[in-house]
Design a protein around this motif. Sequence first.
Motif, PDB file in Angstrom:
ATOM      1  N   ARG A 187      -8.440 -10.740 -35.731  1.00  0.00           N
ATOM      2  CA  ARG A 187      -9.130 -11.730 -35.089  1.00  0.00           C
ATOM      3  C   ARG A 187      -9.905 -12.645 -35.916  1.00  0.00           C
ATOM      4  NH1 ARG A 187      -8.830  -9.780 -29.703  1.00  0.00           N
ATOM      5  NH2 ARG A 187      -6.583  -8.762 -29.813  1.00  0.00           N
ATOM      6  N   GLU A 243     -12.794 -14.699 -36.073  1.00  0.00           N
ATOM      7  CA  GLU A 243     -13.829 -15.094 -35.064  1.00  0.00           C
ATOM      8  C   GLU A 243     -14.849 -15.901 -35.890  1.00  0.00           C
ATOM      9  OE1 GLU A 243     -14.548 -11.163 -34.134  1.00  0.00           O
ATOM     10  OE2 GLU A 243     -13.450 -11.406 -32.146  1.00  0.00           O
ATOM     11  N   SER A 303      -4.760 -17.097 -30.814  1.00  0.00           N
ATOM     12  CA  SER A 303      -5.214 -16.061 -30.706  1.00  0.00           C
ATOM     13  C   SER A 303      -4.446 -14.771 -29.877  1.00  0.00           C
ATOM     14  CB  SER A 303      -6.660 -15.693 -29.981  1.00  0.00           C
ATOM     15  OG  SER A 303      -7.586 -16.849 -30.688  1.00  0.00           O
ATOM     16  N   ASP A 312      -3.710 -12.849 -34.645  1.00  0.00           N
ATOM     17  CA  ASP A 312      -3.732 -14.117 -34.616  1.00  0.00           C
ATOM     18  C   ASP A 312      -2.800 -14.932 -35.346  1.00  0.00           C
ATOM     19  OD1 ASP A 312      -6.015 -13.706 -33.166  1.00  0.00           O
ATOM     20  OD2 ASP A 312      -7.657 -14.553 -34.512  1.00  0.00           O
TER      21      ASP A 312
END
Length: 301
Positions: free
Chosen positions: A2, A4, A21, A38
């Motif tokens: 991910r 982030e 995502s 992702d």
Amino acid sequence: MRIENAKIIAALRELDVELRSSSSLAELTSLAIGGTTDLLRVKKHESIPGLLDLLDSHGVPHRFLGGGSNLLVGDGELPWVVLQLTSPKPDVLLEGNFAHVDAAADLGRTVTYCAKHDLGGMEGLIGVPGTVGGALRMNAGAYGMQIGSYVREVKLYRAATRQIEILRGHQISFEYRHTSFAPDDMMLAVKLELPSKPYKEILQGIRICNEKRRSSQPLGQKSAGCIFKNPPGASAGRMIDELGLKGLSRGDARVSDRHANFFVNAGKASAKDMLGLIADVRERVHSTFKVELEHEVVIWA
Ligand code: EPU
């Protein structure tokens, strides 16, 4: 994996890269196997050097996905993000006998489009799924032809120089299912030179290839095409067939009943099932024929 970090997310927006995502790679591959990560959708070639600098400077590992038709991806949460080019419209421009094709263009549609403009040569590739970039990277071929024969120029992102460059055809070597591109080079566009041929004649060739393919390959099933390369002078499919392995299964991963070098996902096969089946068949071929089969399918596991 991910993304982030807010800084990376803002920089992606500036580069005009779309972040999707937690995308399922099973949905992006013809085998319908693969976990989640992702997905970064790249809209402009020019943003690639900046994108890779961004990912590298933040230590984000990445892989580059084409059409996903020759790929076996691992299960679960994947430890890298995936980059994919979006296709501009139009993705093929013709100029005399030259076709300028975007790497993200669909291979089958490109062959048909060129045919309609009386440009032939690629009839054998008609049933090969995937993108032109994917076909180029591994020198896809069938029925006695291979795409490399028609390549005059390639626009690519070169990992070694971290720049977009143009290579001439003679600077690239194309061998059986192998090219001289580095594993992390990214195909962006190609200039093909195709022989003039009347559409009707090309269509006839296309029909013959389609017919051969339909009668010998499991086209309606989820597969990644041939799993192994043919060893010099031999056929991997024939060897596997001679061992009586058609129908051999691990979970829902199965050696096709129609063509023994196609392994199909007959339901909800995992990468673990498919990799186990591949290793098993490879071992059996080795023990009988003393041949080490090489993977033709690309494995990200
Ligand atoms: N054969 C069998 N049993 C089988 C499959 C094949 O006995 O289950 C025999 C066939 O009867 C034939 C020989 O093996 O005598 C060769 O088979 P085929 O003509 O189907 O070609 P192949 O060598 O298995 C190659 C490519 C295919 C491509 C076809 C057609 C490789 C690894 N495979 O297959 O490419 O579509 O020729 O040109 O080079 C791919 O790259 O993913 C792929 C499917």
